[in-house]
Design a protein around this motif. Structure first.
Motif, short mmCIF file in Angstrom:
data_model
loop_
_atom_site.label_atom_id
_atom_site.label_comp_id
_atom_site.label_asym_id
_atom_site.label_seq_id
_atom_site.Cartn_x
_atom_site.Cartn_y
_atom_site.Cartn_z
N GLY A 238 0.40 1.24 5.90
CA GLY A 238 1.06 1.36 4.62
C GLY A 238 0.65 2.61 3.87
O GLY A 238 1.49 3.31 3.28
N ARG B 179 10.71 6.67 -6.64
CA ARG B 179 10.04 6.14 -5.45
C ARG B 179 9.21 4.91 -5.78
O ARG B 179 9.16 3.95 -5.00
CB ARG B 179 9.18 7.23 -4.81
CG ARG B 179 9.94 8.25 -4.01
CD ARG B 179 8.98 9.11 -3.21
NE ARG B 179 8.07 9.85 -4.07
CZ ARG B 179 8.26 11.08 -4.49
NH1 ARG B 179 9.37 11.72 -4.14
NH2 ARG B 179 7.38 11.69 -5.25
N SER B 180 8.53 4.95 -6.92
CA SER B 180 7.74 3.79 -7.32
C SER B 180 8.63 2.57 -7.52
O SER B 180 8.27 1.45 -7.13
CB SER B 180 6.97 4.09 -8.61
OG SER B 180 6.07 5.16 -8.42
N THR C 96 6.41 9.42 4.04
CA THR C 96 7.80 9.38 3.62
C THR C 96 8.09 10.33 2.47
O THR C 96 9.21 10.85 2.35
CB THR C 96 8.20 7.95 3.19
OG1 THR C 96 7.28 7.48 2.18
CG2 THR C 96 8.19 7.01 4.37
N GLY D 245 3.34 5.60 2.90
CA GLY D 245 3.57 6.11 1.56
C GLY D 245 3.40 7.61 1.47
O GLY D 245 4.16 8.31 0.78
N TRP E 158 9.79 1.34 -3.88
CA TRP E 158 8.76 0.61 -3.16
C TRP E 158 8.35 -0.67 -3.89
O TRP E 158 8.06 -1.69 -3.26
CB TRP E 158 7.53 1.50 -2.95
CG TRP E 158 7.68 2.48 -1.83
CD1 TRP E 158 7.86 3.82 -1.93
CD2 TRP E 158 7.67 2.20 -0.42
NE1 TRP E 158 7.96 4.40 -0.69
CE2 TRP E 158 7.85 3.42 0.25
CE3 TRP E 158 7.54 1.03 0.33
CZ2 TRP E 158 7.89 3.52 1.64
CZ3 TRP E 158 7.58 1.13 1.71
CH2 TRP E 158 7.74 2.35 2.35
N THR F 182 0.58 4.61 -2.64
CA THR F 182 0.39 6.01 -2.24
C THR F 182 1.62 6.87 -2.48
O THR F 182 1.49 8.06 -2.79
CB THR F 182 0.00 6.09 -0.75
OG1 THR F 182 0.96 5.35 0.03
CG2 THR F 182 -1.38 5.50 -0.51
N SER F 183 2.82 6.30 -2.38
CA SER F 183 4.03 7.10 -2.55
C SER F 183 4.17 7.62 -3.97
O SER F 183 4.76 8.68 -4.21
CB SER F 183 5.27 6.28 -2.18
OG SER F 183 5.44 5.19 -3.05
N SER F 184 3.63 6.88 -4.93
CA SER F 184 3.77 7.28 -6.33
C SER F 184 2.93 8.50 -6.69
O SER F 184 3.22 9.20 -7.66
CB SER F 184 3.40 6.11 -7.26
OG SER F 184 2.05 5.73 -7.07
N THR G 72 0.83 -1.21 0.00
CA THR G 72 0.00 0.00 0.00
C THR G 72 0.87 1.26 0.00
O THR G 72 0.48 2.27 -0.60
CB THR G 72 -0.94 0.01 1.22
OG1 THR G 72 -0.19 -0.28 2.41
CG2 THR G 72 -2.02 -1.03 1.07
N ALA G 73 2.04 1.20 0.65
CA ALA G 73 2.95 2.34 0.60
C ALA G 73 3.43 2.60 -0.82
O ALA G 73 3.60 3.75 -1.23
CB ALA G 73 4.14 2.10 1.53
N ALA G 74 3.64 1.53 -1.58
CA ALA G 74 4.07 1.67 -2.97
C ALA G 74 3.01 2.41 -3.79
O ALA G 74 3.34 3.23 -4.66
CB ALA G 74 4.35 0.30 -3.57
#
Length: 503
Positions: free
Chosen positions: A94, A455-456, A101, A98, A459, A46-48, A42-44
């Motif tokens: 997560g 970032r994508s 960070t 995302g 993660w 949202t971080s994108s 889930t962090a992967a």
């Protein structure tokens, strides 16, 4: 600083707590990996998109939302009594991870003085390592209190720093650069006065205005050319190379094995043949040294010319860890009678004692550490196997021992030594350089897109490693897995030495 600690705590707490959750719920390796990787996945996602969303609603809103999600996830996990509830809590955390960070780093870069920026980013990384260390130390201490539900306290503790993050972001002003992007010059001025503690901010205010104007002009140029930033990046060789270098650092930061240390450090020590109590103690050694190495890396910042050498040293340090783990993996299950029951048993497929005893339904039968077999455990009496030479009805040999929580190995400490070498090499190299690079070598118009891609990739690689690591240890054995990571590190060395510039 609180955000760095929170990220480090929620990342590292799973390493030690999984040593307690796995036997409590009798988890298979697949379920253990789902719990670990739920946050990463889930962090992967949202971080994108976090930076682009923050451009619309502001930095403070995103950081505050992340704090609320961190708190909610911690409470859910702290009250969890089933695996599915734990996974739900990990998914919520997560999403928060995302967002936090990405936008916390963005807020620091836009709000800090240029002369203090590297120092603040270094401390953010240092607080991450401290949060990681504290999570494992608390796991060790609370485990010795004897409560079987201690993992709930560990997972729920994350609510405390997340509440502090929420309070802190309320008290801080909005990012001055974002306010300028919204054409709020007066709001930018007020924000700078609050951040600097003085009204002598004319030069800085003008610099922000010019920087925002430059970015807008470049974006307008791209709109006139009907080319989105990603296409313009690909068409410009120098910009493309800079973006590739940043993406490379983020990719190999994960593929070289840092996720294995942070997320599965406790499991790696346990799988080396050491008992749970000792594994939790020894896990603190590399974590403490990780903090020390990160602090020294911040205090004695390397010269630009040392960039390539530090990265190569990081990869070599990781190869040393892998070779230590590879040497330890010599405890191999010996031969055993291949009757029809054993041929159908999952236990018979395990080639090492470590993987055998990690599974609830299997145990290791041996006389010496080099002569053993993986056999199915008798659920009515865990001190004997269902069949084979450790079944009392099968043999009267009193010299056979049957264990199901640790392994008879004299080399488990090799893994801890390797982890120490890893963090000492990682902190000043990939740890610091990747954190500071962040597409600053790209033009202003290309930075957001380049950062988002990097970032994508980071993660995404983290998700692949976290979701497959334990299964790779079974499918490829430790031997094959070690060679795979060695090959990835060697690719990193070659790319760094040939294609990555010093400056």
């Amino acid at each position: 600083m609180v955000s760095g600690f929170l990220f480090g705590y929620d990342t590292g707490v799973v390493s030690g707590s999984m040593l307690l959750i796995q036997p409590f719920f009798h988890l298979s390796m697949l379920w253990a990996q789902v719990i670990v990787s739920a946050t990463v996945g889930t962090a992967a996602l949202t971080s994108s998109v976090a930076e682009f969303v923050a451009d619309f609603v502001g930095r403070k809103v995103i950081i505050g939302t992340a704090a609320v999600l961190f708190t909610t996830g911690a409470i859910v996990m702290g009250e969890a009594e089933t695996i599915l509830v734990i996974i739900v809590g990990r998914v919520i955390v997560g999403f928060a991870m995302g967002l936090s960070t990405v936008v916390v780093v963005l807020y620091v870069k836009e709000s800090a003085l240029a002369t203090r920026l590297k120092w603040l980013l270094g401390w953010l990384q240092l607080m991450y390592t401290i949060g990681n260390m504290v999570s494992n130390f608390l796991t060790m201490v609370l485990h010795y209190l004897g409560d079987k539900m201690v993992w709930q306290y560990l997972l729920g503790f994350g609510a405390i720093p997340s509440i502090l993050q929420f309070i802190a972001i309320i008290l801080l002003p909005e990012s001055p650069r974002w306010l300028m992007e919204c054409d709020d010059a007066e709001g930018t001025r007020e924000s700078l006065i609050l951040l600097r503690g003085t009204d002598q901010i004319g030069d800085e205010l003008e610099a922000i205005r010019l920087d925002v104007e430059e970015e807008r002009n470049e974006l307008d140029k791209g709109m006139r050319l009907s080319k989105p930033p990603i296409i313009r990046i690909l068409l410009k060789p120098k910009v493309r190379q800079s973006a590739m270098n940043v993406s490379f650092l983020h990719l190999f930061q994960q593929l070289s094995g840092i996720s294995c240390i942070i997320l599965y450090g406790g499991s790696m020590i346990l799988l080396s043949g050491l008992p749970t109590n000792l594994s939790l103690i020894l896990l603190n050694i590399p974590n403490v040294l990780y903090v020390v190495a990160t602090y020294l890396s911040n205090k004695f910042e390397p010269m630009k010319d040392d960039r390539r050498q530090l990265l190569v040293s990081s990869f070599i340090g990781k190869i040393v860890l892998i070779r230590f783990v590879h040497f330890e993996s010599t405890v191999i299950c010996g031969s055993e009678q291949k009757d029809s029951f054993l041929s159908r048993s999952m236990c018979f497929s395990f080639r090492t004692c470590a993987m055998c005893t990690y599974t609830e339904f299997c145990g290791f039968c041996y006389t010496n550490w080099w002569d053993g077999s993986c056999l199915p455990t008798d659920l009515n009496n865990s001190y004997k196997s269902v069949v084979g030479r450790c079944n009392h009805s099968h043999t009267a040999n009193p010299y056979y021992k049957f264990i199901h929580s640790e392994c008879p190995s004299d080399f488990g400490w090799f893994v801890v030594v390797g982890m120490v070498v890893f963090v000492l090499a990682y902190a000043p190299g990939l740890g610091q350089i990747t954190q500071r690079e962040n597409s600053q070598r790209c033009p202003v118009w290309a930075r957001k897109t380049s950062n988002s891609i990097a970032r994508s990739i980071n993660w995404g690689a983290n998700l692949i490693i976290s979701m497959t690591f334990l299964l790779l240890m079974v499918a490829m054995t430790k031997y094959g897995t070690c060679w795979m990571f060695t090959g990835l590190c060697l690719i990193g060395v070659i790319y760094t030495a040939i294609l990555l510039p010093d400056e």
